[in-house]
Scaffold this motif. Structure first.
Motif, short mmCIF file in Angstrom:
data_model
loop_
_atom_site.label_atom_id
_atom_site.label_comp_id
_atom_site.label_asym_id
_atom_site.label_seq_id
_atom_site.Cartn_x
_atom_site.Cartn_y
_atom_site.Cartn_z
N ARG A 112 0.81 -1.14 0.14
CA ARG A 112 -0.07 -0.04 0.02
C ARG A 112 0.96 1.18 -0.09
NH1 ARG A 112 -1.73 3.78 3.28
NH2 ARG A 112 -0.87 2.98 4.86
N ARG A 113 1.77 1.28 1.02
CA ARG A 113 2.72 2.57 1.08
C ARG A 113 3.67 2.73 -0.08
NH1 ARG A 113 4.99 2.13 7.12
NH2 ARG A 113 6.40 3.83 6.44
N GLU A 116 1.42 4.29 -3.16
CA GLU A 116 1.13 5.46 -2.74
C GLU A 116 2.30 6.56 -3.20
OE1 GLU A 116 -1.88 5.22 1.00
OE2 GLU A 116 -0.15 6.11 1.20
N MET A 117 3.41 5.91 -2.74
CA MET A 117 4.70 6.68 -2.89
C MET A 117 5.11 6.64 -4.39
SD MET A 117 6.92 8.73 -1.86
CE MET A 117 6.64 8.62 -0.04
N GLU A 119 2.82 6.79 -6.88
CA GLU A 119 1.90 7.54 -7.66
C GLU A 119 2.46 9.09 -7.14
OE1 GLU A 119 -2.88 8.20 -7.02
OE2 GLU A 119 -1.98 5.86 -7.11
N ARG A 120 2.80 9.29 -6.00
CA ARG A 120 3.06 10.50 -5.50
C ARG A 120 4.48 11.32 -6.16
NH1 ARG A 120 2.37 12.51 0.74
NH2 ARG A 120 2.24 14.80 0.21
N SER A 124 4.32 5.52 -11.15
CA SER A 124 3.58 4.48 -11.39
C SER A 124 3.68 3.61 -12.65
CB SER A 124 2.06 4.77 -11.20
OG SER A 124 1.70 5.64 -9.89
N THR A 175 7.40 17.54 -3.92
CA THR A 175 6.82 16.15 -2.99
C THR A 175 7.78 16.18 -1.77
OG1 THR A 175 6.39 15.08 -5.44
CG2 THR A 175 6.56 13.75 -3.20
#
Lengths: 214, 230
Positions: A112-113, A116-117, A119-120, A124, A175
């Motif tokens: 999950r993390r 998320e990272m 994507e940020r 991706s 970011t």
């Protein structure tokens, strides 16, 4: 006070880094500036507890660091992205999740993390790729994501955008600053670019000929 | 040319029919070679890693010995071990001569320096940043060592495959220490020598084809693994 360094001398081969006095506060941002070969990376290695000073005193979170003991607990409070990073022979996701896996974080949480990272950090599209399939700039951004995903209260970045193309530098800088603000993390970023140093922080630490001035 | 064609046709018949002698020889070869390779891996890989990672007195000497032993002729190894294992030798009372164990010992002597030497080269060639990267990401000493070994895995696998290739194709040790006893110590290489001397080309060619196939597979695996490390 997060870090307090006094009368530190650290030798790497023939190179000597000296720090008379340097203090860093929690939640602040610092730019480490200096020409190539001046000792910026060595300074960050000292802050990451990867180098043992031959003399002097380093206090971290109020406790003097004892280099004869296992440094794993203090190292895990720091997220460090080295210059010219090495990516393990794993997928991009496994590389980014490595620091979490050695901390014993559950596989699902890592997934999950990491997602998320990625994507940020606009990574991706690299999902499922192996390290050898990345460009130098992509490798550097993956290494950066690998550090930022750790949720560390201290983030050390050594020339984080040296190989990143201009179109992605802004994303990386934004970011990093957003994450540090969200986590009230201390950011120490080394750069040889004066404009980047100004953009990232008003607090400057200069390193000249192996001498750190704060 | 007829005898070649007849030999090849006979070889195909032997392989397809699953001839009992043929299967016994192949299984003995695989058994002794895999056993000796496993033993050489268990001993050679740790030595190779230790030699590559640590600086100590005698390190250069060990590397020199390993490199010398890598190209040792198999008959010389057979001869040396024969003098130890024969009835009049210092280990003669153990009764190992002309047993599968004797072949395994001899093949271990052949595979060990290759596996240790190539492992040392593979580990030495690894990037110096691996350990520091792992530590900087919060790995403890054991986790950093593990990731270091993980990075060396293709090189180590390639070393093991090279060791297996060496022992599977050798003839000197198997002949001198095994004695070429039917259904016991007869391996592919010793059987080829025997069948050819008897004029039984079909069996010789059938066994040769198996040897070639295994050598091909070993080479494909070896070069694939090498490619992954580059």
């Amino acid at each position: 006070m997060l870090y307090s360094l006094k009368d530190i001398e650290c030798r790497v081969g023939k190179f000597l880094l000296t720090i008379d006095s340097c203090e860093l506060d929690q939640g602040e941002t610092y730019s480490v500036v200096g020409p190539n070969g001046s000792g910026k990376s060595t300074f960050l290695n000292v802050l990451a507890f990867l180098l043992t000073p031959r003399s002097g005193e380093l206090v971290f979170r109020g406790d003097e660091v004892n280099y004869t003991e296992d440094l794993i607990s203090v190292r895990r409070e720091v997220g460090y992205a080295m210059q010219n990073p090495y990516l393990f022979t794993m997928s991009v996701e496994d590389n980014i999740g490595y620091g979490l896996s050695v901390r014993g974080v559950a596989t699902r949480e890592i997934k999950r993390r990491v997602g998320e990272m990625m994507e940020r950090m606009s990574l991706s599209h690299l999902a499922g790729r192996r390290h050898v399939e990345l460009s130098v700039g992509e490798s550097q951004r993956v290494a950066l994501a690998r550090t930022l995903v750790l949720d560390a209260k201290v983030i050390l970045l050594d020339e984080p955008t040296a190989s990143v193309d201009a179109s992605n530098v802004e994303t990386v800088e934004r970011t990093v600053l957003e994450l540090c603000k969200e986590r009230s993390a201390t950011l120490v970023i080394s750069t040889h670019l004066a404009d980047q140093a100004q953009r990232m922080s008003p607090n400057t630490i200069s390193v000249v000929d192996g001498h750190v001035n704060r | 040319m007829d005898y070649l064609g007849d030999g090849l046709a006979g070889a195909v018949r032997i392989i397809v029919s699953g001839d009992a002698d043929f299967l016994s020889i192949v299984s003995v070869s695989l058994l002794v070679s895999l056993t000796s390779t496993c033993l050489a891996t268990l001993t050679g890989v740790p030595l190779g890693i230790a030699v590559a990672q640590h600086r100590f007195k005698g390190r250069g000497f060990i590397l020199m010995i390993l490199n010398t032993l890598m190209s040792l002729p198999t008959v010389v190894v057979g001869l040396m071990l024969y003098s130890f294992l024969s009835r009049r030798g210092p280990l003669g009372e153990m009764g190992l001569l002309y047993t599968r164990s004797a072949i395994v010992i001899g093949q271990w002597v052949l595979a060990f320096p290759i596996i240790a030497g190539l492992t040392a080269a593979a580990v030495k060639g690894l990037d110096s940043r691996i350990r520091q990267t792992a530590l900087s990401l919060g790995a403890d000493a054991h986790q950093a060592s593990w990731v270091f070994l993980r990075e060396a895995r293709y090189g180590v696998f390639a070393a093991v495959v090279a060791g297996f290739g060496r022992v599977f194709a050798e003839v000197g040790v198997s002949m001198m220490l095994g004695g070429n006893i039917r259904a016991y110590t007869r391996t592919i290489t010793t059987a080829i020598a025997l069948e050819t001397s008897k004029g039984e080309f079909a069996m010789g060619i059938a066994l040769g084809l198996v040897l070639l196939a295994v050598a091909l597979v070993v080479n494909i695996v070896f070069w694939t693994l090498r490619g992954r490390t580059e």
